[in-house]
Design an enzyme around this catalytic site. Structure first.
Site, mmCIF file in Angstrom:
data_model
loop_
_atom_site.group_PDB
_atom_site.id
_atom_site.type_symbol
_atom_site.label_atom_id
_atom_site.label_comp_id
_atom_site.label_asym_id
_atom_site.label_seq_id
_atom_site.Cartn_x
_atom_site.Cartn_y
_atom_site.Cartn_z
ATOM 1 N N GLY A 169 4.696 -12.666 -9.691
ATOM 2 C CA GLY A 169 3.451 -12.443 -10.396
ATOM 3 C C GLY A 169 2.874 -12.664 -10.069
ATOM 4 N N THR A 209 6.598 -10.468 -3.848
ATOM 5 C CA THR A 209 6.489 -12.213 -3.217
ATOM 6 C C THR A 209 7.901 -12.527 -3.174
ATOM 7 O OG1 THR A 209 4.937 -12.813 -4.349
ATOM 8 C CG2 THR A 209 5.490 -14.184 -3.845
HETATM 9 C C1 SD4 Z 1 0.711 -14.362 -5.957
HETATM 10 N N1 SD4 Z 1 2.131 -14.720 -7.338
HETATM 11 O O1 SD4 Z 1 -1.111 -14.575 -5.318
HETATM 12 C C2 SD4 Z 1 1.691 -14.082 -6.214
HETATM 13 C C3 SD4 Z 1 1.929 -12.510 -6.233
HETATM 14 C C4 SD4 Z 1 3.599 -12.479 -6.819
HETATM 15 O O2 SD4 Z 1 4.947 -10.353 -6.926
HETATM 16 O O3 SD4 Z 1 3.901 -13.033 -6.629
HETATM 17 N N2 SD4 Z 1 3.400 -11.001 -6.880
HETATM 18 O O4 SD4 Z 1 -0.445 -14.307 -7.280
#
Ligand code: SD4
Length: 330
Positions: free
Chosen positions: A242, A190
């Protein structure tokens, strides 16, 4: 300042409860006035993960011409959104468990305006739809079919976002159909970005396709203002990457900004927000969350639950990747 920070670190909640903002002054009988600290390290852009380097390059082109931080973050995260090899943002993102690529994104400007889209399909640049929501509607958030209709009505093109590579990965996953959302601790993609422009104004953006093979309809933290992104131009900004459920449960980015308001440095505030998750959720070893923050002076910092989170910084001294500090020592 250091002394004050140490004191606050030990009594963050107490200080917050007492309203001991470090930069609030009150003229006798007059309105409460915020003293806005002068930016010293500007322009500046920071963004999550290794591909933040490329995204920062695009953002820097705007900042270097004395452009607005809002334009910088939008242009910056476009790079990740349009990259088909990136499997958790925009085009090429892994689909949900039913085979749909659904996107979450938000943006926030220096005036406290914000826009967001969630569960949006078929649009390569959800961050720009989020910006349109912010600038051209009386709302903050549009989701799903309504967000798509709004995007199409505003000239965005309908695109098939499921690349052959992502489709193949999904079909492999279907063989076992493990419905547990698995977050790879070492490698999330992300993109969250914060920028401080030459005028000293700050904006931020976040964009993702979320957890791979998530339940259809699942929305993560990335479009939630205060969770994956928060900017207060008087104090600073914070963003997250995350396992979104834990960022949402603790409203992490808002928390980081409020802790900076109380006097913590960006790194200290990120650490305190991670420690909030660690304290409340005994399964913290199984999840990864990383926070990234900057303040109005152009200081920046980060903290993650696990090793492996890194972020890209571009300022007058160049563009570089920095490994984040982390909580769990494995
Ligand atoms: C989520 N925070 O959809 C996002 C995924 C993410 O690194 O950040 N991945 O939960």
């Amino acid at each position: 300042m250091q002394k004050r920070r140490e004191f606050i670190k030990g009594s963050v909640l107490g200080a917050a409860a007492l309203g001991l903002g470090s930069s609030v002054s009150q003229a006798a009988g007059g309105p409460r006035k915020q003293e806005v600290p002068r930016a010293v390290n500007k322009p500046l852009v920071i963004s999550t993960w290794k591909f933040g380097i490329e995204a920062n390059e695009a953002a820097w082109k705007v900042l270097d011409k004395k452009g607005r931080a809002l334009d910088a973050v939008e242009q910056g995260v476009h790079v990740a959104e349009a990259d088909p090899s990136n499997t958790t943002v925009g085009l090429g993102g892994y689909p949900d468990r039913d085979g749909h690529v659904t996107l979450d994104s938000c943006i926030m400007d220096e005036k406290g305006n914000c826009g967001s889209v969630a569960f949006l399909e078929h649009i390569v640049h959800p961050v720009s739809v989020a910006r349109k929501v912010m600038e051209e509607t009386p709302h903050v958030m549009l989701v799903g079919e309504g967000a798509l209709q709004f995007a199409l009505a505003n000239g965005f093109e309908k695109t098939n976002l499921l690349t052959p590579k992502a489709e193949k990965a999904w079909k492999n996953w279907l063989r076992e159909k493990n419905y547990e959302p698995v977050i790879n601790i070492e490698n999330h993609d992300t993109i969250s970005m914060l920028a401080l422009d030459s005028q000293g104004d700050m904006s931020g953006a976040c964009t993702t396709s979320g957890l791979a093979f998530k339940m259809h309809g699942r929305v993560g933290d990335s479009p939630i203002i205060g969770a994956a992104l928060f900017v207060d131009n008087e104090v600073g900004g914070a963003c997250a990457t995350g396992h979104g459920e834990f960022v949402m449960k603790t409203l992490g980015s808002f928390l980081v900004v409020e802790l900076m308001r109380q006097g913590l440095s960006p790194a200290e505030a990120c650490q305190a927000a991670v420690e909030r998750i660690v304290k409340k959720y005994p399964n913290y070893r199984e999840i990864q969350v990383g926070y990234l923050a900057m303040n109005k002076q152009g200081e920046y910092g980060s903290y993650a639950i696990h090793k492996g989170f890194n972020y890209a910084v571009y300022d007058q001294t160049g563009n570089r990747l920095i490994d984040s500090a982390h909580y769990v020592n494995r």
